[in-house]
Design an enzyme around this catalytic site. Sequence first.
Site, PDB file in Angstrom:
ATOM      1  N   THR A  68      43.648  -4.155   4.520  1.00  0.00           N
ATOM      2  CA  THR A  68      44.831  -3.809   5.488  1.00  0.00           C
ATOM      3  C   THR A  68      45.785  -5.070   5.857  1.00  0.00           C
ATOM      4  O   THR A  68      44.913  -5.894   6.192  1.00  0.00           O
ATOM      5  CB  THR A  68      44.582  -2.718   6.599  1.00  0.00           C
ATOM      6  OG1 THR A  68      43.821  -1.592   6.043  1.00  0.00           O
ATOM      7  CG2 THR A  68      45.609  -2.556   7.411  1.00  0.00           C
ATOM      8  N   ARG A  82      41.688  11.702   2.638  1.00  0.00           N
ATOM      9  CA  ARG A  82      40.823  10.943   3.738  1.00  0.00           C
ATOM     10  C   ARG A  82      42.130   9.912   4.604  1.00  0.00           C
ATOM     11  O   ARG A  82      42.916   9.510   3.991  1.00  0.00           O
ATOM     12  CB  ARG A  82      40.298   9.943   2.897  1.00  0.00           C
ATOM     13  CG  ARG A  82      39.153   8.682   3.872  1.00  0.00           C
ATOM     14  CD  ARG A  82      39.862   7.434   3.975  1.00  0.00           C
ATOM     15  NE  ARG A  82      38.986   6.545   4.636  1.00  0.00           N
ATOM     16  CZ  ARG A  82      39.515   5.363   4.974  1.00  0.00           C
ATOM     17  NH1 ARG A  82      40.686   4.919   4.764  1.00  0.00           N
ATOM     18  NH2 ARG A  82      38.784   4.326   5.230  1.00  0.00           N
ATOM     19  N   VAL A  83      41.884   9.852   5.817  1.00  0.00           N
ATOM     20  CA  VAL A  83      42.749   9.072   6.710  1.00  0.00           C
ATOM     21  C   VAL A  83      41.906   7.862   7.394  1.00  0.00           C
ATOM     22  O   VAL A  83      40.905   8.187   7.813  1.00  0.00           O
ATOM     23  CB  VAL A  83      43.480   9.800   8.040  1.00  0.00           C
ATOM     24  CG1 VAL A  83      44.106   8.973   8.728  1.00  0.00           C
ATOM     25  CG2 VAL A  83      44.377  10.869   7.065  1.00  0.00           C
ATOM     26  N   GLY A  84      42.146   6.770   7.138  1.00  0.00           N
ATOM     27  CA  GLY A  84      41.558   5.535   7.972  1.00  0.00           C
ATOM     28  C   GLY A  84      41.970   5.346   9.234  1.00  0.00           C
ATOM     29  O   GLY A  84      42.468   6.049   9.795  1.00  0.00           O
ATOM     30  N   ASP A  85      41.698   3.939   9.652  1.00  0.00           N
ATOM     31  CA  ASP A  85      42.015   3.795  11.054  1.00  0.00           C
ATOM     32  C   ASP A  85      43.353   3.307  10.988  1.00  0.00           C
ATOM     33  O   ASP A  85      43.940   3.330  12.072  1.00  0.00           O
ATOM     34  CB  ASP A  85      41.139   2.838  11.534  1.00  0.00           C
ATOM     35  CG  ASP A  85      40.922   1.314  10.518  1.00  0.00           C
ATOM     36  OD1 ASP A  85      41.271   1.540   9.245  1.00  0.00           O
ATOM     37  OD2 ASP A  85      41.334   0.116  11.089  1.00  0.00           O
ATOM     38  N   THR A 134      41.017  -4.656  10.323  1.00  0.00           N
ATOM     39  CA  THR A 134      41.042  -4.260   8.623  1.00  0.00           C
ATOM     40  C   THR A 134      39.314  -4.281   8.360  1.00  0.00           C
ATOM     41  O   THR A 134      38.635  -4.761   9.233  1.00  0.00           O
ATOM     42  CB  THR A 134      41.588  -5.370   7.962  1.00  0.00           C
ATOM     43  OG1 THR A 134      41.337  -5.246   6.491  1.00  0.00           O
ATOM     44  CG2 THR A 134      40.745  -6.954   8.394  1.00  0.00           C
ATOM     45  N   GLY A 135      39.180  -3.620   7.344  1.00  0.00           N
ATOM     46  CA  GLY A 135      37.604  -3.108   7.050  1.00  0.00           C
ATOM     47  C   GLY A 135      37.549  -1.881   6.860  1.00  0.00           C
ATOM     48  O   GLY A 135      38.409  -1.048   6.899  1.00  0.00           O
ATOM     49  N   GLY A 151      37.575   1.545   7.861  1.00  0.00           N
ATOM     50  CA  GLY A 151      38.334   2.286   8.986  1.00  0.00           C
ATOM     51  C   GLY A 151      37.331   3.086   9.693  1.00  0.00           C
ATOM     52  O   GLY A 151      37.802   3.424  10.920  1.00  0.00           O
TER      53      GLY A 151
HETATM   54  N1  ASP Z   1      41.089  -0.219   7.406  1.00  0.00           N
HETATM   55  C1  ASP Z   1      41.407   0.331   6.088  1.00  0.00           C
HETATM   56  C2  ASP Z   1      41.017   1.514   6.048  1.00  0.00           C
HETATM   57  O1  ASP Z   1      39.808   2.019   6.284  1.00  0.00           O
HETATM   58  C3  ASP Z   1      41.297  -0.597   4.853  1.00  0.00           C
HETATM   59  C4  ASP Z   1      40.935  -1.907   5.024  1.00  0.00           C
HETATM   60  O2  ASP Z   1      41.293  -2.486   5.841  1.00  0.00           O
HETATM   61  O3  ASP Z   1      40.091  -2.753   4.484  1.00  0.00           O
HETATM   62  O4  ASP Z   1      41.962   2.380   5.509  1.00  0.00           O
END
Ligand code: ASP
Length: 334
Positions: A194, A221-224, A244-245, A247
């Site tokens: 992200t 699906r909804v992430g962070d 990021t990562g 979520g």
């Molecule tokens: N944080 C984002 C999500 O989980 C993806 C990412 O940043 O790698 O949608």
Amino acid sequence: MSRPLDPERRRFLRGTGAALLGASALPACSLVTQRGNSSPPERFEGRLVVSTWNFGMAANAAAWSALQSGVPHPVYAAAAGARVPEADPAVTSVGYGGSPNAKGVMELDACVMRGDNLACGGVAGLRGFAHPVSVALDVMDHTPHVLLVGEGAGEFAASRGHEQRDLLSAEAAARYAKWQTKQERPAPIDDHDTIGLITLDNGHFGMAVTTSGWAFKLPGRVGDSPIIGAGGYCDNEAGACVATGTGEEMIRHVAAFAVVEQMRNGLSAKQAAVAVLARIRRNFRARDMNTMVALLAVDTSGGVAGVCTTKNFEFAVHDEDHGGVLHPGEHLAP
Ligand code: ASP
């Protein structure tokens, strides 16, 4: 992904769910400086733009010009920066050219926030619009709400005249087709990155986050990233953080809010980000899991920290004295 996965990250992710690492076995959380470029200065003076990953460099440059041109609030500069990777098909985790869900459909998440009055807005699962971050700004500025999802978010975006676009690039369609040929098709936990931007101008924080999320995720699906407090948060009185990562971990820990609250309690950006990241890692390890989570924080004194559970994180910083610089993240010692 917009860059090849480094071998260390591959090894790390291959071990996902394999190792039984109890919380009691955790070592003290010291930081290991990553190879490559140098760490940022102790603190920055004046205007500042920071963002996640190497594609943050181009985004920061756009955000910096917007700040220089005198936007009404730094959140608009953060959004101007976020629109750069949203439009760039070479960035395969954000906007056009990002990765679709398990049905081959692009569903985008974004949010924005301002630190002076905590106004904020977000969209989740938005389909068919070029700039989800601009729609998030409109949610903030033109509705009494904070988060719009799916169809309703799309209707709102259309009503505000936002640019509609087929978001699936030819390359993304090819990646999706390749993924479909695999016999087992788990959504790859490493296939997402992200952009989160933090802007700071004269004590005022702005924040923007935008992503296509976890590649080949379950539809819906909804992430962070669109969730205020999970993927991003800012408050002029305390500081700002973007994530990021994976979520799901940020949502579980309300990660960005947690970092900002630690800064409110007097910790520096680095101390706060490390404390929260260590908590996140302790908990995912207790679930027999390994994954990538990175937190990028700025405190009210201009201290900047980018910390990560893996060694591949980079973050971009732009200020008057240094111009645009890409810094290696720091990772928690194993
Ligand atoms: N944080 C984002 C999500 O989980 C993806 C990412 O940043 O790698 O949608």
